[in-house]
Design an enzyme around this catalytic site. Structure first.
Site, short mmCIF file in Angstrom:
data_model
loop_
_atom_site.label_atom_id
_atom_site.label_comp_id
_atom_site.label_asym_id
_atom_site.label_seq_id
_atom_site.Cartn_x
_atom_site.Cartn_y
_atom_site.Cartn_z
N SER A 136 0.83 -1.20 0.00
CA SER A 136 0.00 0.00 0.00
C SER A 136 0.86 1.25 0.00
O SER A 136 1.95 1.26 0.56
CB SER A 136 -0.90 0.03 1.24
OG SER A 136 -1.57 1.28 1.28
N LYS A 190 -4.36 -6.93 3.30
CA LYS A 190 -4.37 -5.77 2.40
C LYS A 190 -5.81 -5.45 1.96
O LYS A 190 -6.19 -4.29 1.83
CB LYS A 190 -3.48 -6.04 1.19
CG LYS A 190 -3.55 -4.96 0.10
CD LYS A 190 -3.08 -3.62 0.61
CE LYS A 190 -2.83 -2.52 -0.38
NZ LYS A 190 -3.54 -2.39 -1.59
N HIS A 193 -7.38 -3.68 4.75
CA HIS A 193 -6.79 -2.32 4.74
C HIS A 193 -7.55 -1.45 3.73
O HIS A 193 -7.94 -0.33 4.02
CB HIS A 193 -5.31 -2.42 4.38
CG HIS A 193 -4.68 -1.13 3.94
ND1 HIS A 193 -4.91 -0.56 2.70
CD2 HIS A 193 -3.83 -0.29 4.57
CE1 HIS A 193 -4.24 0.56 2.60
NE2 HIS A 193 -3.58 0.76 3.72
N ASN A 194 -7.75 -1.98 2.53
CA ASN A 194 -8.44 -1.19 1.50
C ASN A 194 -9.90 -0.94 1.88
O ASN A 194 -10.44 0.13 1.61
CB ASN A 194 -8.38 -1.90 0.15
CG ASN A 194 -7.02 -1.75 -0.50
OD1 ASN A 194 -6.02 -1.55 0.18
ND2 ASN A 194 -6.98 -1.84 -1.82
N GLU A 197 -9.88 1.79 4.17
CA GLU A 197 -9.61 3.01 3.38
C GLU A 197 -10.93 3.53 2.75
O GLU A 197 -11.19 4.73 2.75
CB GLU A 197 -8.58 2.67 2.30
CG GLU A 197 -8.19 3.81 1.39
CD GLU A 197 -7.23 3.31 0.29
OE1 GLU A 197 -6.24 2.62 0.60
OE2 GLU A 197 -7.51 3.59 -0.89
P1 NBP Z 1 -2.16 -1.71 -13.36
O1 NBP Z 1 -3.02 -2.40 -12.37
O2 NBP Z 1 -2.71 -0.59 -14.13
O3 NBP Z 1 -1.60 -2.83 -14.39
C1 NBP Z 1 -0.79 -2.47 -15.48
C2 NBP Z 1 0.33 -3.45 -15.62
O4 NBP Z 1 -0.17 -4.78 -15.83
C3 NBP Z 1 1.19 -3.13 -16.85
O5 NBP Z 1 2.53 -3.44 -16.56
C4 NBP Z 1 0.61 -4.06 -17.89
O6 NBP Z 1 1.48 -4.36 -18.93
C5 NBP Z 1 0.38 -5.29 -17.05
N1 NBP Z 1 -0.48 -6.29 -17.70
C6 NBP Z 1 -1.78 -6.24 -18.04
BR1 NBP Z 1 -2.85 -4.79 -17.86
N2 NBP Z 1 -2.24 -7.36 -18.60
C7 NBP Z 1 -1.16 -8.17 -18.63
C8 NBP Z 1 -0.99 -9.49 -19.09
N3 NBP Z 1 -2.02 -10.18 -19.58
N4 NBP Z 1 0.24 -10.03 -18.98
C9 NBP Z 1 1.27 -9.33 -18.47
N5 NBP Z 1 1.16 -8.05 -18.02
C10 NBP Z 1 -0.05 -7.49 -18.08
O7 NBP Z 1 -0.78 -1.23 -12.67
P2 NBP Z 1 -0.53 -0.52 -11.27
O8 NBP Z 1 -1.48 0.58 -11.03
O9 NBP Z 1 0.93 -0.27 -11.23
O10 NBP Z 1 -0.88 -1.67 -10.21
C11 NBP Z 1 -0.21 -2.91 -10.16
C12 NBP Z 1 -0.84 -3.74 -9.05
O11 NBP Z 1 -0.68 -3.06 -7.79
C13 NBP Z 1 -2.34 -3.96 -9.20
O12 NBP Z 1 -2.70 -5.20 -8.68
C14 NBP Z 1 -2.94 -2.86 -8.35
O13 NBP Z 1 -4.25 -3.18 -7.92
C15 NBP Z 1 -1.95 -2.82 -7.21
N6 NBP Z 1 -1.88 -1.54 -6.51
C16 NBP Z 1 -1.96 -0.37 -7.18
C17 NBP Z 1 -1.87 0.84 -6.48
C18 NBP Z 1 -1.91 2.15 -7.21
O14 NBP Z 1 -1.92 3.19 -6.53
N7 NBP Z 1 -1.90 2.17 -8.53
C19 NBP Z 1 -1.69 0.82 -5.10
C20 NBP Z 1 -1.59 -0.40 -4.44
C21 NBP Z 1 -1.70 -1.57 -5.15
P3 NBP Z 1 1.39 -3.56 -20.34
O15 NBP Z 1 2.24 -2.35 -20.15
O16 NBP Z 1 1.95 -4.52 -21.30
O17 NBP Z 1 -0.04 -3.24 -20.60
#
Ligand code: NBP
Length: 485
Positions: A136, A190, A193-194, A197
């Protein structure tokens, strides 16, 4: 501590998925001296990251799962930061053929805990260890130090502990990362936690709405109010950024930006999952669930716009002036009391899950690692840790002396605020469900006696009595006799 880096030295960890979270975690790792390899399904994202941040540390790109795996020293820690859901399965499918027994797959995304159980079983059958890990903190936390909640085999955690504790947030010299428990405990915690949130955000929004629409305070005044609150018991990241959001002026319209943001809250599902699991466990997490429902209601913008024209609200007498100072202080107290209820419910849910899944969760330690890095970081998490330290078997936080006193101090104000919200027709579902929970929880006798009587009348479901053991049924519509069942 990280080993000395060298151009040819193998990487110590790999990050797969270079969107917001993966990219920032890789930079965090690199900036702390770890050698890290990075890979993303779409090559352009890898190239862009290397071009922009490749010099921040020993960050090495890979362009296939095989190349990535080949760059990392065994046993290989591989941190998956891809979109939760099918992307995780697909990514694991691509990596698995190249992995060796003993390697550690860390799913750092928001995976559903039941998916984590399934995936762990699948990869562990091939000797690969699996850590379902909640992370988080959003973009900033990932880069500077998130709160990390790892779950899975303890030996796998100990292997990566020096890395995870180093990149996590630190509060008073302690890392905001600790082993949560076996199986899917990390992702479960987690998820809760969410859920908390969600409740926090909804409660803040209700406090804002009451002051904005029952008192007519402007965004700039409210920004000052929240900034002031951040100096007291409510001190937290979310209160701090509420003040900042309320103070922000829209460049195009010149109005407070908050006044021109569309009132439809989106969601990615973790709050709903927390509620669903609580329903399965039989734990009343009313604040989280009301927060999820409130987002659903917010999404019905067209329906609400239509209803606003035809459904009447209360008539507020002209000239009925509010005592702004009193109400603002009442709202602050109501917000604090409701927040305590939301956390008490969330921690009760984790306690129930811990018993149901045999996780032995250390609730005090969980509150401790939420003090830094994560979105719900707050001063009062210290109070939660202290409450569990003082009473390790504590059933409900409301019973701990500090929280009992806080409720005693706040409850009159809380009731006044809700009276006002009802009179003014300003909805406060999380405030009011939290108070209803508080009143129900402190009630020795609830009207469930009548429910049991009715169930027995129409369905012969039986009831128990307060004055003797056993189960009974009354032949209500026949001779009125009670029989033991
Ligand atoms: P996203 O949740 O937006 O996912 C994008 C990533 O997933 C890109 O690297 C994309 O690759 C990859 N991807 C997808 Br879409 N489909 C795929 C597939 N079939 N095979 C391989 N790669 C694939 O990214 P994020 O916001 O960085 O979050 C990542 C994780 O962390 C998620 O589970 C999210 O819920 C969690 N999280 C996010 C936050 C936040 O603030 N954003 C906070 C805490 C936790 P590509 O570039 O090739 O499309």
């Amino acid at each position: 501590m990280p080993e000395p880096s060298g151009a040819q030295a193998p990487s110590q960890i790999a990050v797969v998925g270079l969107a917001t979270m993966g990219q920032n975690l890789a930079r965090n790792l690199g900036s702390r001296g770890f050698r890290v390899s990075v890979y993303n399904r779409t090559r352009a994202r890898t190239d862009q990251m290397i071009a922009e941040h490749g010099r921040e540390g020993a960050i090495k790109p890979a362009y296939s799962p095989q190349e990535l795996v080949g760059q990392v020293a065994r046993p290989r820690p591989i941190l998956l930061m891809v979109k939760a859901g099918e992307a995780v399965d697909e990514t694991i499918g691509h990596l698995l053929p190249a992995l060796y027994p003993g390697d550690v797959l860390i799913d750092g995304g928001n995976s559903h805990f039941t998916d984590t159980v399934r995936r762990a079983g699948m990869v562990e059958a091939r000797g690969i260890r699996y850590l379902g890990t909640g992370i988080s903190g959003g973009e900033e936390g990932a880069l500077r130090g998130p709160s990390i909640m790892p779950g899975g085999p303890a030996d796998a955690y100990h292997l990566v502990e020096p890395i995870l504790t180093r990149i996590s947030a630190q509060v008073e010299g302690q890392p905001c990362c600790t082993y949560i428990g076996p199986g899917s405990a990390g992702h479960y915690v987690k998820m809760v936690h969410n859920g908390i949130e969600y409740a926090d955000l909804q409660l803040i929004a209700e406090a804002y709405d009451l002051m904005r629409h029952a008192l007519g305070l402007e965004a700039a005044q409210l920004a000052e109010t929240f900034a002031g609150w951040n100096a007291g018991d409510l001190e937290s990241y979310l209160i701090e950024i509420t003040a900042r959001v309320l103070a922000h002026t829209d460049r195009s319209s010149g109005q407070p930006l908050v006044d021109v943001i569309l009132d439809q809250a989106e969601q990615k599902g973790t709050g709903k999952w927390a509620s669903q699991s609580a329903l399965d466990l039989g734990i009343p997490v009313t604040a989280i669930t009301e927060a999820v429902f409130a987002r659903f209601v917010s999404a019905l913008k067209d329906d609400r716009t239509e209803a606003a024209r035809v459904l009447p609200g209360p008539v507020v007498a002209a000239g009925e002036a509010e005592d702004a100072g009193t109400l603002v202080e009442d709202v602050r107290l109501a917000l604090y009391a409701s927040k305590i209820v939301a956390y008490a419910q969330g921690f009760e849910q984790m306690l129930a899950a811990s018993a149901a899944f045999d996780w032995h969760l250390d609730l005090g330690a969980i509150a401790r690692i939420w003090r830094g890095g994560c979105i719900i970081r707050a001063r009062f998490l210290d109070r939660i840790t202290q409450a569990y330290l003082a009473q390790p078997g504590l059933k409900n936080l409301l019973l701990a002396p500090y929280f009992r006193q806080a409720m005693a101090r706040s409850q009159d104000a809380w009731r006044r605020v809700l009276r006002r919200s009802v009179e003014r027709g300003v909805p406060a579902p999380a405030f009011s469900s939290a108070l209803a929970y508080y009143d129900a929880y402190r009630r020795e006798r609830l009207p469930a006696n009548l429910i049991q009587g009715l169930r027995d009348y129409f369905g012969a479901h039986g009831y128990r009595r307060t004055d003797r053991d056993g189960s009974f049924h009354t032949r209500w519509a026949q001779d009125g006799e009670e029989v033991a069942t």
